[in-house]
Design an enzyme around this catalytic site. Structure first.
Site, short mmCIF file in Angstrom:
data_model
loop_
_atom_site.label_atom_id
_atom_site.label_comp_id
_atom_site.label_asym_id
_atom_site.label_seq_id
_atom_site.Cartn_x
_atom_site.Cartn_y
_atom_site.Cartn_z
N GLY A 137 4.59 -2.49 3.39
CA GLY A 137 4.38 -3.59 1.99
C GLY A 137 3.15 -2.39 0.88
N GLN A 177 6.41 -11.00 2.50
CA GLN A 177 5.94 -12.31 3.75
C GLN A 177 7.59 -13.04 3.23
OE1 GLN A 177 5.19 -13.09 6.09
NE2 GLN A 177 3.07 -11.83 5.76
N SER A 193 8.38 -4.99 3.31
CA SER A 193 8.12 -3.95 4.10
C SER A 193 8.92 -4.79 6.00
CB SER A 193 6.97 -5.04 4.57
OG SER A 193 6.05 -3.83 5.56
N HIS A 223 8.14 -4.15 9.03
CA HIS A 223 7.51 -4.92 9.91
C HIS A 223 7.21 -6.63 10.43
CE1 HIS A 223 3.11 -5.82 9.26
NE2 HIS A 223 3.51 -4.70 8.64
N THR A 248 7.53 13.89 3.67
CA THR A 248 9.39 14.37 4.99
C THR A 248 9.54 12.43 5.30
OG1 THR A 248 8.39 16.33 5.22
CG2 THR A 248 9.95 15.24 6.76
N CYS A 267 -13.73 -10.94 8.74
CA CYS A 267 -14.77 -11.47 9.58
C CYS A 267 -15.50 -9.76 8.13
CB CYS A 267 -14.93 -10.38 10.47
SG CYS A 267 -15.38 -12.00 11.62
C1 LIG Z 1 2.59 -10.15 1.90
C2 LIG Z 1 1.93 -9.56 1.86
N1 LIG Z 1 1.73 -8.56 1.28
C3 LIG Z 1 1.55 -7.17 1.69
C4 LIG Z 1 0.93 -6.79 3.30
C5 LIG Z 1 0.94 -5.07 3.77
O1 LIG Z 1 2.36 -5.22 4.64
P1 LIG Z 1 1.84 -3.49 5.01
O2 LIG Z 1 1.52 -3.93 6.51
O3 LIG Z 1 3.84 -3.25 5.55
O4 LIG Z 1 1.48 -2.38 3.98
C6 LIG Z 1 1.19 -8.11 3.74
C7 LIG Z 1 1.08 -7.69 5.39
O5 LIG Z 1 0.51 -8.59 6.33
C8 LIG Z 1 1.58 -9.40 3.00
O6 LIG Z 1 1.51 -10.07 4.35
#
Ligand SMILES: Cc1ncc(COP(=O)(O)O)c(C=O)c1O
Length: 398
Positions: A78, A185, A205, A207, A243, A334
């Site tokens: 992302g 999200q 994204s 994951h 790549t 933090c």
């Molecule tokens: C709304 C949003 N945008 C972007 C990201 C970043 O994505 P990535 O961890 O794949 O770089 C996150 C990750 O928590 C996210 O919640």
């Protein structure tokens, strides 16, 4: 999800942070690592097998969001997708122009925009209401003749609020302005059809929906020109050189298929779990729900803890809960050992103190009611444990 970690049973309620790769994803990643590991740019058979694996994944991701495979540009996730969207548009201009965004973006959007501001770009940061929503009419009123990009997050990661993306897209379209949404999200959790949503650029994204970390995509509609952010071998239609990580992308493709067959059909069950957790949390003292309850991510519950103080914040709760086997997050970062207030909660009108006291629970289709009950019981005990300590501290100073 219950897992075992150092002989303790853990309850994972942090699916907005990341999701465990699905067993079918792991199987496919392993298969590709073992057998389809060629460089997709190579013209021999190893290369061609790898290229096929990447293109199969592209087809699956395209199908998930309703676009053609040519409109899917694979990235490392992302963050990189947002960078490609923002810098890919900005690089078309010799002189700085105007971009509009919101006060509740993920840092993966707000930080590259801040970098552009340093280079003389004018960035308008739209305010949000108490529920974290952007008003499309305010957005319309702030557009300028030199606005070249609007970037608004679809589903807010910290407070769960969904933005009126289709309405904003319509406004941008009538003004001929490129519209990007960070849907990291949302994709895999709610149905997303890019053509009917009307956005030009969309980040996703892997994951966040049971693919491995390190893979994602920017959807670029055919009519939109995005200049490369990474130069080199000209992969991804010249828009993203490097790549490709074939195994990760193959895993992403499987996750995209599973989203359609397994995750999205269960969205109403996830919503029911969310609403149950929300109701249970309201039984506990000192918690206030945050974000919109009408326009909300289906798996997301967030609160602020009104009983915290300078030393005890949302992070304190996260640590105590983790010690008791419950994994959740807080929204605040933090810096130099001190918890910073969350800019998202501040933008929604929370004072600096409450903006340090956010707590987020994020669920999956595999979460059980028993896990939620256990997490709420533990949180209730932690709150009880911390509250007398806090009243002691307060009374000794009064
Ligand atoms: C709304 C949003 N945008 C972007 C990201 C970043 O994505 P990535 O961890 O794949 O770089 C996150 C990750 O928590 C996210 O919640």
């Amino acid at each position: 999800m219950q897992g075992s970690w150092q002989n303790e049973t853990m309850i994972y309620l942090d699916y907005s942070a990341t999701t465990p790769p699905h067993p079918q994803v792991i199987a496919r990643v392993s298969e590709v690592l073992a057998q389809e590991w060629g460089n997709p740019n190579s013209i021999h058979q190893y290369g061609q097998r790898a290229a096929l694996a990447v293109e199969r994944a592209r087809l699956a991701v395209a199908a998930l969001v309703g676009v053609t495979p040519e409109e899917v540009i694979f990235t490392s996730g992302g963050t990189e997708a947002n960078h490609l969207a923002i810098f890919g548009i900005a690089q078309q201009y010799t002189y700085p122009q105007h971009i509009m965004t919101s006060a509740v973006e993920h840092p993966a959007t707000s930080a590259p925009l801040a970098a552009l501001a340093q280079r003389g770009w004018q960035i308008t940061i739209l305010p949000v209401d108490a529920w974290g929503r952007v008003d499309p009419e305010t957005l319309r009123a702030h557009l300028q003749p030199n606005t070249v990009l609007v970037s608004i997050i679809y589903g807010q990661s910290e407070v769960g609020t969904l933005q009126p993306i289709a309405e904003i897209a319509q406004i941008c379209r009538t003004r001929g302005i490129v519209f990007h949404t960070d849907a990291v999200q949302v994709v895999g959790r709610l149905p997303v059809d890019v053509p009917s949503l009307g956005v030009d650029l969309l980040s996703l994204s892997g994951h966040k929906f049971y693919a491995p970390q390190g893979c994602g995509a920017l959807v670029v509609r055919r009519s939109v020109d995005v200049r490369p952010w990474l130069y080199g071998g000209g992969q991804e239609g010249g828009k993203r050189s490097g790549t490709p990580p074939v195994a990760l992308l193959a895993g992403l493709g499987v996750a995209a298929q599973l989203a359609q067959t397994e995750f999205l059909p269960q969205v109403s069950q996830v919503r029911a779990l969310r609403d149950y957790l929300c109701a249970r949390l309201q039984e506990l003292p000192g918690l206030r729900l945050t974000g919109s309850w009408v326009h909300r991510l289906p798996h997301h519950v967030s609160v602020v803890w009104t009983g915290g103080d300078g030393n005890h914040t949302g992070k304190t709760l996260v640590h105590y809960l983790s010690q008791r086997g419950v994994c959740v997050s807080s929204g605040s970062a933090c810096a130099s050992g001190k918890t910073q207030p969350s800019p998202v909660l501040q933008a929604m009108g929370y004072d600096d103190h409450l903006a340090r006291c956010g707590l987020r629970f994020s669920l999956s289709h595999g979460t059980t009611y028993a896990e939620i009950d256990q997490a709420v019981t533990v949180l209730g005990e932690v709150l009880q444990q911390l509250t007398p300590a806090l009243s002691c501290i307060h009374s000794s100073f009064s």
